[in-house]
Structure formats: C-alpha cells, structure tokens
Design an enzyme around this catalytic site. Structure first.
Site, PDB file in Angstrom:
ATOM      1  N   HIS A 198       6.875  14.077  -0.663  1.00 59.06           N
ATOM      2  CA  HIS A 198       7.399  15.417  -0.909  1.00 59.06           C
ATOM      3  C   HIS A 198       8.250  15.780   0.296  1.00 59.06           C
ATOM      4  CE1 HIS A 198       7.529  19.429  -2.689  1.00 59.06           C
ATOM      5  NE2 HIS A 198       7.264  19.942  -1.495  1.00 59.06           N
ATOM      6  N   ASP A 243       5.942  13.333  -7.097  1.00 55.26           N
ATOM      7  CA  ASP A 243       5.977  14.361  -6.059  1.00 55.26           C
ATOM      8  C   ASP A 243       4.557  14.763  -5.679  1.00 55.26           C
ATOM      9  OD1 ASP A 243       6.036  17.084  -4.925  1.00 55.26           O
ATOM     10  OD2 ASP A 243       8.181  17.007  -5.350  1.00 55.26           O
ATOM     11  N   SER A 284      11.583  21.351  -0.355  1.00 61.82           N
ATOM     12  CA  SER A 284      10.506  21.998  -1.096  1.00 61.82           C
ATOM     13  C   SER A 284      10.959  23.357  -1.637  1.00 61.82           C
ATOM     14  CB  SER A 284       9.263  22.120  -0.205  1.00 61.82           C
ATOM     15  OG  SER A 284       8.137  22.507  -0.949  1.00 61.82           O
TER      16      SER A 284
END
Length: 388
Positions: A349, A283, A187
């Site tokens: 994600h 995502d 991330s």
C-alpha cells in the site's frame, strides 16, 4: 500514446511496514524521522497566511508542507505529493484526530524523509531527482476536500481551502514558472490527487505540462467478506460529517448518492487532466480495512491473511476476485490515451515513496526496472508499448 496498462508485476511483492491507528490511519516507515544519514530530510514550512483564508487544520492551526528545491534542468519543474493518513468519519473521530499531526500542525514532525519519487538522487529517482519536490501535510481528515466547520465541536473541515492556500504559497515561491508539474499522493492523498487534479491543472497556463498520479488511492467500492460494504459505511460517515456533498464533483453527485462519489471509480472518467493510477491488486490497506475488517470478520479467520499474507486457497480466490474487480473498474479509464494504469501484484500500500518498489536499481533481462520507469515513460510519453 497508448495507455500503459500492466496487469501484474509480481516481482515487486513486499510487505509495507505500517501501523494502524484509529480507523486505519496509517503512517508508513518512509514518513518517520529515520536513522539513515544518507536519506534526505526536509524541514516543515508553515503557511501562516492561510489562517486569514480560513485554510486551517481540524484544530484551527495553519497547514504545512516540506519543500526541497530543484536544480539544473529540473529547476522549473515541480512534484507536489499529498500526504495520506485515512479519514475521520465522525465528530468523535475528528476530535481524536486533532490530537495528532493528522489534525494539527502543532503536532507534526518537523522533518520528513524524502524517498522514492521524492528522492534527490539520480540513482534512486532517475526522471524527477532534480525537480522541486513538495510534500503537503494532511490535517483535515477528508482527503483535502472539505469546506465546512462544526463550531460546537470546535472542528474545522477545510481541506479544500488548505490545498488552494498551499498551492498559492508555492506559486509565490516559483511554481508559477513551472514548465512541468506532477500532482501525486499516497493512500488518502492518492484519492486527493484525483479529486484535486483538474483544480491543480487550472492553476497553470496551457504551456505547462500538468499531469497527476494516484498511488494506492484507488479505493474500490467492494463487498467485504461478510457480504456487507464496510468502506461504504466509513465513506458515508466522512461525507456526512464534513459536508462533502457540497464539494464532491457535481457531475457525480447529481446522479448517485454523494458518498459514492468519494470512490474513485465513479469520478475518474470525468477527470480531464492526464492521470496515472498506481495501485496493488492486493492492496494491504484495503484488505485489512475494507474487505476483512474486524467488523466483517467476526471469527478472526481472516487475520493471518490480512496482516501476514498467510491466506487459504479460498481466501486467495476471494482476493483474486477483488483484483479483477479493480481491473474491471479501470477498463473505460484505461481507454483514454492520456491516462496510465499500473496494477502490481505486490502485497503493498503506497509504492512510489518506497525505494525498493519505486526504483530498485536493476534492469537486467527479465528483471523489473521499478515503478519509476513506468511512470516516467507515461509522463514523458517515451513509449507506446503495453506490458502484461
């Protein structure tokens, strides 16, 4: 070696478990203390020497990391994983962040579970299981890129110094002798892996194989469902609050607005070190926070799609357009033979620290081998084939 370019991997679909904190701050299930006795739990190490270098968290506390020592053939190989957790885009948000482990090491969990890329089991992580594995805690709020302070607000924006101080500490603990090294991140940590990739490479002699991987860090400069640019507004706040115009790559900031240089698509082609981009074309964080955040979805018509993947045909058409924009933004990057790209079709994600996506453990005909195989093939240059 040709670039590994995957246009989709639908069998890896799976909803990541996460909770949204302030401004999309995310904590995945694999960062919890966990209850599975078979999961490797690794203790927190604080870098006390970092204070003298001004390499401190938002609240002024020293940074930390979790280290699992390698052994056997992996004793001189290192994986550095940069923790994710969104950003703070204003003084108020950064002050709030000080009250969590994402802004203060005094509030960090004392142990973290090491899964997927960080697993120490060959059956779960065939290529990297016996490497030295480090997870660097994220406590600066700007993807390890700031180097300023706000004395009046009692905030330290020292992400770049934190990165260098932790790397120096690890060098003293044996990383200086590394034969192979991989800088990765999830991330906002995946964005950090891009921003710090060449800095990481420069720590080692030319004889060390150094590569980087960004997992769910390819945040796209995209138009949201209202026609606006929600992520641009957030990134502009991050850059202005922490003064990142002074630390972002000058090759980018010299010709476009500095906050745009926080978007990977505008800087990845200048990264000299081999880099692997791992991202879902759908995502889940970007859908809920960049494409259809509440500020852009006033009617709430995107809520079910954003958080439960119950999407209408028109919404799926919009998301397919987002995925194609992501692929298009990677076209030039993917032409460099040193690089790798894997864009999956799962609703996810961060996939490298999830065991079910990193290496599911089955490889029969027509079945997915997991992301681990693609990353390993790229890192060790074992294959020249493209997959589609």
């Amino acid at each position: 070696m040709k670039t590994l370019l995957y246009w989709g991997w639908s069998s890896l679909a799976g909803l990541i478990l996460f909770s949204i904190l302030a401004h999309g701050e995310m904590k995945t299930f694999n960062e919890s203390n966990g209850t599975n006795a078979n999961v490797l739990m690794v203790g927190l190490t604080l870098v006390q020497a970092a204070a003298a270098k001004g390499a401190v968290c938002l609240d002024g506390s020293v940074p930390g990391y979790h280290l699992c020592r390698g052994y056997g053939s992996g004793a001189n190989n290192w994986i550095i994983q940069l923790q994710g957790g969104a950003w703070c885009d204003s003084i108020q948000n950064c002050q709030s962040r000080k009250g969590s482990g994402y802004g203060s090491s005094t509030l960090m969990e004392k142990e973290l579970a090491f899964l997927g890329l960080l697993s120490n089991k060959a059956a779960e992580n065939p290529d990297f299981y016996n490497w030295n594995k480090v997870k660097v805690r994220y406590c600066d709020g700007a993807s390890f890129d700031g180097d300023s302070e706000n004395k009046a607000a009692q905030l330290q924006y020292r992400g770049k110094r934190i990165f260098l101080a932790v790397m120096e500490d690890l060098m003293e603990k044996g990383m200086r002798q590394a034969k192979q090294a991989l800088l990765s991140g999830c991330s906002s940590g995946g964005l950090s892996a891009i921003l710090r990739c060449d800095d990481f490479n420069n720590l080692f002699p030319p004889t060390t194989t150094v590569k980087c991987m960004s997992d769910a860090g390819f945040f796209l400069d995209a138009v949201d469902v209202s026609g606006g640019h929600s992520l641009r507004r957030m990134y502009s706040g991050v850059v202005n609050t922490q003064g990142l115009q002074n630390t972002l790559p000058p090759t980018c900031t010299s010709h476009i607005k500095p906050f745009l240089c926080f978007f990977p698509q505008y800087i990845i082609n200048q990264v000299k070190t081999p880099l692997f981009i791992l991202n879902s074309g759908f995502d889940s964080w970007q859908i809920g926070n960049s494409l259809a955040p509440p500020s852009a979805d006033k009617s709430g018509s995107w809520h079910n799609c954003s958080f439960s993947f119950r999407c209408t045909a028109s919404q799926m058409h919009f998301l397919e357009g987002f995925k194609m924009s992501m692929l298009d933004a990677l076209k030039t990057f993917s032409k460099f033979s040193k690089n790798g790209v894997l864009i999956t079709s799962g609703w996810a994600h961060c996939q490298a620290e999830r065991q079910d996506t990193w290496f599911p453990g089955y490889s029969g005909a027509g079945k997915a081998k997991g992301i681990a195989v693609a990353v390993g093939d790229w890192y060790f240059e074992r294959t020249k084939q493209n997959s589609s």
